[in-house]
Design an enzyme around this catalytic site. Structure first.
Site, PDB file in Angstrom:
ATOM      1  NE  ARG A 243       0.917  10.749  -7.123  1.00 51.32           N
ATOM      2  CZ  ARG A 243       1.066  11.499  -8.223  1.00 51.32           C
ATOM      3  NH1 ARG A 243       1.257  10.932  -9.394  1.00 51.32           N
ATOM      4  NH2 ARG A 243       1.046  12.812  -8.147  1.00 51.32           N
TER       5      ARG A 243
ATOM      6  CE1 TYR B  82      -9.707 -12.646  -1.281  1.00 51.11           C
ATOM      7  CE2 TYR B  82      -9.488 -10.686  -2.641  1.00 51.11           C
ATOM      8  CZ  TYR B  82      -9.635 -11.272  -1.400  1.00 51.11           C
ATOM      9  OH  TYR B  82      -9.722 -10.486  -0.279  1.00 51.11           O
TER      10      TYR B  82
ATOM     11  CE  LYS C  62      -3.738 -12.446   0.928  1.00 51.51           C
ATOM     12  NZ  LYS C  62      -4.522 -11.871   1.980  1.00 51.51           N
TER      13      LYS C  62
HETATM   14  C1  LIG Z   1      -5.556 -15.122  -4.405  1.00 50.50           C
HETATM   15  C2  LIG Z   1      -5.714 -13.727  -3.893  1.00 50.50           C
HETATM   16  N1  LIG Z   1      -5.664 -12.703  -4.759  1.00 50.50           N
HETATM   17  C3  LIG Z   1      -5.812 -11.425  -4.343  1.00 50.50           C
HETATM   18  C4  LIG Z   1      -6.036 -11.108  -3.023  1.00 50.50           C
HETATM   19  C5  LIG Z   1      -6.205  -9.675  -2.596  1.00 50.50           C
HETATM   20  O1  LIG Z   1      -5.039  -9.192  -1.991  1.00 50.50           O
HETATM   21  P1  LIG Z   1      -5.003  -8.024  -0.873  1.00 50.50           P
HETATM   22  O2  LIG Z   1      -5.788  -8.518   0.299  1.00 50.50           O
HETATM   23  O3  LIG Z   1      -3.540  -7.837  -0.630  1.00 50.50           O
HETATM   24  O4  LIG Z   1      -5.632  -6.811  -1.487  1.00 50.50           O
HETATM   25  C6  LIG Z   1      -6.082 -12.148  -2.081  1.00 50.50           C
HETATM   26  C7  LIG Z   1      -6.341 -11.850  -0.662  1.00 50.50           C
HETATM   27  O5  LIG Z   1      -6.668 -12.720   0.128  1.00 50.50           O
HETATM   28  C8  LIG Z   1      -5.911 -13.493  -2.529  1.00 50.50           C
HETATM   29  O6  LIG Z   1      -5.964 -14.541  -1.679  1.00 50.50           O
END
Ligand SMILES: Cc1ncc(COP(=O)(O)O)c(C=O)c1O
Length: 373
Positions: free
Chosen positions: A47, A99, A196
Site C-alpha cells: 500500500r 466529468y 482511458k
Molecule cells: C475526463 C474524465 N475524468 C475522470 C474520469 C473518471 O475516471 P474513472 O472512470 O477511471 O474513475 C473519466 C471517466 O470517464 C473521464 O472521462
C-alpha cells in the site's frame, strides 16, 4: 528526447535479478526487513509502495514533465484524493462541463461545509476570475471537456489560480500526455483516468496524479495515497506500463481518424453540429492549436431529430460499439445525456465518439450507412 522514445523506456530497466527485459509482476504485499529493522530495497508494504507502481509512477511523471506521480485504483479515486488534500471550508472552481462523476461525488459524498464549489464556463476567463473567493484553493480545468470538447486556456487559468493563491489542476485524460502537457503551461497538478488512453485497451481501471514540483501538495497527495489506500494494484500498474509504450502511436492514429470523421460529419445534412477542436469553426480551435500537439481522438456530434434520431442512428451502426468509456483500440459511441442523469445539460441529440484504431474509411462507411437510415 521524443515522447515515442520516453514512452518505451521511462520507468523500465531489465530486471536486476533475472535479466528479464520485461518487468516481472510483484504481487507480494510485504517485503523482508533486514536484521537491523531497515528495509534494504526501500519497499516495506505494497500500500505504501510497490516495484510495479513505482515503475508506472516514474514513467507517468516523466511523460507529463512532473517530479512525482501517484497511481490510484481509478480516475475518481485520484480526483477524490485531490479534494481531500484541501481543508474544510475551502472553495474550488470547477468547469461547468466537468466529468459528471465529479459533480456526483461532490453532491453526494462531500457536505457543503466540507468543500464549497462553483461551476463556471472555463472557456470564459472573466467567469473564472469572477468566481474567485478569498478561500479559493483549487481551480480545476478539464480540457478538452466531456462531452462537448470545450477548450480552456490552461496558461491563463493557471495564472488566475496563482494570483489568488490557489493551485491549478488539469484533468488531462482526453488529451493524454501525447497531445498536451499542462504542467509545462503552468498547472500544478495533472490528473488522468488511466482507464482511458493510457490503458488504451478497455481492460484496466486506474487513475493518476502528477505534480509539477516537490512541496506541500505533493506531500499531501503522497500521504493520502499511502494512508487512504486507494492504490492501483501491481497487475494494473504492469498493464499500464506495458500500454504506455504504444500510447504515442495509438493517440496519433486515433487523432488522424477523428479529424477525418469530424470533417465527414460536419458536411453531413443529418448532423446539426460537430464538436471537435480540430475544426476551424470550433470556438476553442486557436487555443487548442497553441496548447495541444494535435486535437485528440474524441469528438461529439448532434443528430438532426434529437434524442430519437440519435438512438436510432446508434442502433444502426454495425462496426462502432455502443458503450461508455473511451481511449481504447475499438471505436465507441454513446448517448451521453441518458448516462449523465437528471442534472445533465448535454443536448439530447448528442452522441459522443471515442475513435479507435480501425481504418477511418471503415468508420466513415459505418456512420454514413447509419445516417442514411
Ligand atoms: C475526463 C474524465 N475524468 C475522470 C474520469 C473518471 O475516471 P474513472 O472512470 O477511471 O474513475 C473519466 C471517466 O470517464 C473521464 O472521462
Amino acid at each position: 528526447m521524443h515522447i515515442d522514445t520516453r514512452a518505451v523506456h521511462a520507468g523500465r530497466a531489465p530486471d536486476a535479478t533475472t535479466g528479464a527485459v520485461m518487468p516481472p509482476i510483484h504481487l507480494s504485499t510485504t517485503f523482508e526487513r533486514a536484521a537491523d529493522g531497515g528495509y534494504p530495497t526501500g519497499f516495506a508494504y505494497t500500500r505504501e509502495s510497490n516495484p510495479n507502481r513505482m515503475s508506472l509512477e516514474t514513467a507517468l511523471a516523466e511523460l507529463e514533465g512532473g517530479v512525482a506521480a501517484f497511481a490510484f485504483a481509478s480516475g475518481m479515486a485520484a480526483i477524490d484524493a485531490t479534494l481531500r488534500a484541501l481543508s474544510p471550508g475551502d472553495h474550488v472552481i470547477f468547469p461547468d462541463e466537468i466529468y459528471y462523476g465529479v459533480r456526483h461525488l461532490l453532491h453526494t459524498v462531500y457536505a457543503p461545509a466540507q468543500l464549497q464549489a462553483s461551476f463556471v464556463d472555463m472557456a470564459k476567463l472573466d467567469a473564472v476570475r469572477a468566481a474567485v473567493r478569498p478561500n479559493t484553493r483549487l481551480v480545476w480545468a478539464e480540457t478538452p471537456s466531456n462531452p462537448s470538447l470545450k477548450i480552456a486556456d490552461i496558461e491563463a487559468v493557471a495564472a488566475i489560480a496563482h494570483a489568488s493563491g490557489a493551485w491549478c489542476g488539469v484533468d488531462n485524460t482526453w488529451a493524454s500526455p501525447v497531445m498536451q502537457n499542462p504542467l509545462a503551461l503552468g498547472a500544478d497538478l495533472v490528473m488522468h483516468s488511466t482507464t482511458k488512453y493510457i490503458g488504451g485497451h478497455s481492460d484496466v481501471l486506474g487513475g493518476a496524479l502528477i505534480v509539477r514540483e516537490a512541496g506541500p501538495l505533493a506531500e499531501k497527495l503522497g500521504h493520502i495515497q499511502h494512508h487512504g489506500g486507494g492504490v492501483a494494484s501491481p497487475f494494473d500498474c504492469w498493464l499500464l506500463l506495458r500500454s504506455l509504450a504504444t500510447l504515442p502511436l495509438r493517440v496519433r492514429a486515433q487523432t488522424e481518424s477523428a479529424g477525418k470523421i469530424a470533417s465527414f460529419l460536419a458536411g453531413h445534412a443529418g448532423v446539426s453540429r460537430v464538436h471537435y477542436p480540430g475544426l476551424e469553426t470550433h470556438p476553442g480551435h486557436a487555443i487548442a492549436g497553441r496548447q495541444m500537439r494535435g486535437f485528440g481522438g474524441m469528438l461529439s456530434f448532434e443528430v438532426v431529430g434529437g434524442r430519437e434520431a440519435a438512438f436510432a442512428l446508434a442502433a444502426r451502426l454495425r462496426l462502432i460499439t455502443r458503450a461508455t468509456s473511451l481511449g481504447g483500440v475499438e471505436t465507441l459511441i454513446e448517448h451521453r445525456r441518458s448516462i449523465e442523469g437528471p442534472d445533465s445539460t448535454t443536448p439530447d441529440g448528442l452522441l459522443r465518439m471515442s475513435v479507435g484504431l480501425e481504418h477511418a474509411d471503415d468508420l466513415i462507411d459505418d456512420l454514413g450507412a447509419a445516417l442514411a437510415g
